[in-house]
Design a protein around this motif. Structure first.
Motif, PDB file in Angstrom:
ATOM      1  N   GLY A 247      -7.053   6.328 -20.218  1.00 34.13           N
ATOM      2  CA  GLY A 247      -6.774   6.939 -18.927  1.00 34.13           C
ATOM      3  C   GLY A 247      -7.307   6.124 -17.762  1.00 34.13           C
ATOM      4  N   PHE A 248      -6.758   6.411 -16.568  1.00 37.08           N
ATOM      5  CA  PHE A 248      -7.084   5.619 -15.387  1.00 37.08           C
ATOM      6  C   PHE A 248      -6.949   6.542 -14.177  1.00 37.08           C
ATOM      7  CE2 PHE A 248      -5.809   1.358 -13.120  1.00 37.08           C
ATOM      8  CZ  PHE A 248      -7.079   1.260 -12.593  1.00 37.08           C
ATOM      9  N   GLY A 249      -8.027   6.694 -13.408  1.00 38.28           N
ATOM     10  CA  GLY A 249      -7.930   7.576 -12.261  1.00 38.28           C
ATOM     11  C   GLY A 249      -9.157   7.543 -11.376  1.00 38.28           C
ATOM     12  N   LEU A 250      -9.112   8.318 -10.321  1.00 41.08           N
ATOM     13  CA  LEU A 250     -10.215   8.392  -9.365  1.00 41.08           C
ATOM     14  C   LEU A 250     -10.203   9.766  -8.698  1.00 41.08           C
ATOM     15  CD1 LEU A 250      -9.173   8.011  -6.062  1.00 41.08           C
ATOM     16  CD2 LEU A 250      -8.252   5.985  -7.184  1.00 41.08           C
ATOM     17  N   GLY A 251     -11.312  10.088  -8.060  1.00 44.20           N
ATOM     18  CA  GLY A 251     -11.389  11.348  -7.322  1.00 44.20           C
ATOM     19  C   GLY A 251     -12.541  11.328  -6.353  1.00 44.20           C
TER      20      GLY A 251
ATOM     21  N   TRP B 200       0.858  -1.175   0.000  1.00 44.45           N
ATOM     22  CA  TRP B 200       0.000   0.000   0.000  1.00 44.45           C
ATOM     23  C   TRP B 200       0.904   1.238   0.000  1.00 44.45           C
ATOM     24  CZ3 TRP B 200      -5.293   0.176  -0.322  1.00 44.45           C
ATOM     25  CH2 TRP B 200      -5.977  -1.036  -0.144  1.00 44.45           C
ATOM     26  N   ARG B 201       0.683   2.129  -0.934  1.00 45.11           N
ATOM     27  CA  ARG B 201       1.527   3.307  -1.044  1.00 45.11           C
ATOM     28  C   ARG B 201       0.696   4.577  -0.915  1.00 45.11           C
ATOM     29  NH1 ARG B 201       3.921   3.423  -7.056  1.00 45.11           N
ATOM     30  NH2 ARG B 201       4.523   5.493  -6.341  1.00 45.11           N
ATOM     31  N   HIS B 202       1.276   5.565  -0.255  1.00 47.95           N
ATOM     32  CA  HIS B 202       0.593   6.834  -0.058  1.00 47.95           C
ATOM     33  C   HIS B 202       0.741   7.712  -1.291  1.00 47.95           C
ATOM     34  CE1 HIS B 202       0.797  11.162   1.228  1.00 47.95           C
ATOM     35  NE2 HIS B 202      -0.436  10.834   1.515  1.00 47.95           N
ATOM     36  N   VAL B 203      -0.376   8.315  -1.727  1.00 46.76           N
ATOM     37  CA  VAL B 203      -0.341   9.278  -2.828  1.00 46.76           C
ATOM     38  C   VAL B 203      -1.206  10.472  -2.451  1.00 46.76           C
ATOM     39  CG1 VAL B 203       0.046   7.497  -4.585  1.00 46.76           C
ATOM     40  CG2 VAL B 203      -2.279   8.257  -4.084  1.00 46.76           C
ATOM     41  N   ASP B 204      -0.813  11.629  -2.937  1.00 42.47           N
ATOM     42  CA  ASP B 204      -1.599  12.850  -2.746  1.00 42.47           C
ATOM     43  C   ASP B 204      -2.401  13.156  -4.001  1.00 42.47           C
ATOM     44  OD1 ASP B 204      -0.740  13.473  -0.120  1.00 42.47           O
ATOM     45  OD2 ASP B 204       1.139  14.265  -0.922  1.00 42.47           O
ATOM     46  N   ALA B 205      -3.648  13.535  -3.817  1.00 42.96           N
ATOM     47  CA  ALA B 205      -4.493  13.955  -4.933  1.00 42.96           C
ATOM     48  C   ALA B 205      -4.155  15.386  -5.324  1.00 42.96           C
ATOM     49  CB  ALA B 205      -5.959  13.841  -4.538  1.00 42.96           C
ATOM     50  N   ASP B 206      -4.694  15.837  -6.453  1.00 48.22           N
ATOM     51  CA  ASP B 206      -4.519  17.233  -6.837  1.00 48.22           C
ATOM     52  C   ASP B 206      -5.494  18.104  -6.056  1.00 48.22           C
ATOM     53  OD1 ASP B 206      -7.027  17.075  -8.082  1.00 48.22           O
ATOM     54  OD2 ASP B 206      -6.209  17.011 -10.116  1.00 48.22           O
TER      55      ASP B 206
ATOM     56  N   TYR C  38      -1.931   6.739 -13.740  1.00 49.26           N
ATOM     57  CA  TYR C  38      -0.757   6.580 -14.598  1.00 49.26           C
ATOM     58  C   TYR C  38       0.436   7.365 -14.054  1.00 49.26           C
ATOM     59  CZ  TYR C  38      -2.337   3.784 -18.564  1.00 49.26           C
ATOM     60  OH  TYR C  38      -2.743   2.744 -19.361  1.00 49.26           O
ATOM     61  N   SER C  39       0.168   8.413 -13.281  1.00 51.04           N
ATOM     62  CA  SER C  39       1.275   9.216 -12.756  1.00 51.04           C
ATOM     63  C   SER C  39       1.879   8.624 -11.491  1.00 51.04           C
ATOM     64  CB  SER C  39       0.792  10.644 -12.474  1.00 51.04           C
ATOM     65  OG  SER C  39      -0.068  10.680 -11.342  1.00 51.04           O
ATOM     66  N   VAL C  40       1.195   7.664 -10.855  1.00 53.25           N
ATOM     67  CA  VAL C  40       1.698   7.126  -9.583  1.00 53.25           C
ATOM     68  C   VAL C  40       2.065   5.645  -9.654  1.00 53.25           C
ATOM     69  CG1 VAL C  40       0.425   8.834  -8.250  1.00 53.25           C
ATOM     70  CG2 VAL C  40      -0.629   6.621  -8.691  1.00 53.25           C
ATOM     71  N   LEU C  41       1.659   4.950 -10.715  1.00 52.74           N
ATOM     72  CA  LEU C  41       1.986   3.538 -10.862  1.00 52.74           C
ATOM     73  C   LEU C  41       3.045   3.372 -11.951  1.00 52.74           C
ATOM     74  CD1 LEU C  41      -1.607   2.006 -10.637  1.00 52.74           C
ATOM     75  CD2 LEU C  41       0.156   1.998  -8.862  1.00 52.74           C
ATOM     76  N   PRO C  42       3.985   2.451 -11.763  1.00 56.48           N
ATOM     77  CA  PRO C  42       5.109   2.356 -12.690  1.00 56.48           C
ATOM     78  C   PRO C  42       4.803   1.669 -14.011  1.00 56.48           C
ATOM     79  CG  PRO C  42       5.320   0.707 -10.951  1.00 56.48           C
ATOM     80  CD  PRO C  42       4.138   1.562 -10.598  1.00 56.48           C
ATOM     81  N   GLN C  43       3.702   0.929 -14.085  1.00 53.26           N
ATOM     82  CA  GLN C  43       3.428   0.161 -15.299  1.00 53.26           C
ATOM     83  C   GLN C  43       3.082   1.087 -16.466  1.00 53.26           C
ATOM     84  OE1 GLN C  43       2.393  -0.479 -12.332  1.00 53.26           O
ATOM     85  NE2 GLN C  43       2.648  -2.644 -11.841  1.00 53.26           N
ATOM     86  N   PRO C  44       3.633   0.827 -17.665  1.00 52.99           N
ATOM     87  CA  PRO C  44       3.352   1.693 -18.815  1.00 52.99           C
ATOM     88  C   PRO C  44       1.974   1.465 -19.426  1.00 52.99           C
ATOM     89  CG  PRO C  44       4.824  -0.089 -19.457  1.00 52.99           C
ATOM     90  CD  PRO C  44       4.657  -0.197 -17.968  1.00 52.99           C
ATOM     91  N   ASN C  45       1.375   0.304 -19.173  1.00 48.94           N
ATOM     92  CA  ASN C  45       0.062  -0.004 -19.739  1.00 48.94           C
ATOM     93  C   ASN C  45      -0.837  -0.524 -18.632  1.00 48.94           C
ATOM     94  OD1 ASN C  45      -2.218  -0.973 -21.052  1.00 48.94           O
ATOM     95  ND2 ASN C  45      -1.071  -1.784 -22.797  1.00 48.94           N
TER      96      ASN C  45
END
Length: 202
Positions: free
Chosen positions: A191-195, A94-100, A108-115
């Motif tokens: 694209g891939f994301g959440l909010g 589990w990794r911590h990330v900050d939202a905008d 895509y900006s927080v996970l290392p996989q290209p696809n």
């Protein structure tokens, strides 16, 4: 203002440093332009969920459980902290990330996989409320999404959409103390994301 702070909640969260969003210290901001799809009522606060723990990505089930597969077991039993391993998926943690500033996370900006096509990700945030209260939650996702609050499923939406193009606004009841809000977001492609943003009376 809204604050994230370290705490050691009693009750099944165990003795762990958890990220908590405090509803007790509040300053409302005019965020009426945040999303055309989530109307803000007069006198209502609009506060983004700005800190998350992320686990994934997970491969999708191609059958009936594509959206409903529980990769991590019973959501009612999930109380992760940053750095915890994900059982059965070593070396994933589990990794911590900050939202905008609008409460959005571009995965895509927080996970290392290209696809990340045909993948699922879990995201959890902890919300502390000084008392039991009903709030509205503006949910964004790219694409499909399932939500649990304190282990109970409160929302499910099968949809192909981009982040920022549509919002599901639901009503939920927070318990007094720490609350766990868990997303499972499924990416069909692109694209891939959440909010998420909390909307409630000032």
């Amino acid at each position: 203002m809204f604050l994230y702070r370290s705490a050691q909640p009693r009750h099944p969260c165990r003795s762990a440093t958890l990220i908590l969003l405090s509803l007790g210290m509040l300053a409302c901001r005019d965020r009426g332009s945040a999303s055309a799809a989530a109307a803000i009522l007069p006198g209502e606060c609009d506060v983004p969920l700005s800190s998350w723990l992320i686990a994934g990505p997970f491969p999708l089930d191609t059958g009936a459980l594509r959206l409903d597969k529980q990769d991590l077991g019973d959501p009612a039993l999930l109380y992760p902290r940053s750095g915890d391993s994900v059982p059965g998926y070593a070396p994933m943690t589990w990794r911590h990330v900050d939202a905008d500033s609008l409460g959005r996370v571009d995965l895509y900006s927080v996970l290392p996989q290209p696809n990340l096509d045909n993948r699922a990700v879990y995201a959890i945030t902890y919300v502390r409320s000084p008392d039991a209260r009903t709030v509205r939650l503006a949910v964004e996702s790219d694409d499909d999404v399932v939500l649990w609050l304190n282990g109970r499923r409160v929302h499910r939406h099968e949809t192909a959409r981009e982040l920022r193009t549509a919002t599901d606004t639901i009503t939920v009841t927070l318990a007094a103390g720490a609350n766990r809000l868990l997303y499972r977001v499924v990416n069909r492609g692109g694209g891939f994301g959440l909010g998420g943003r909390l909307l409630f009376a000032s």
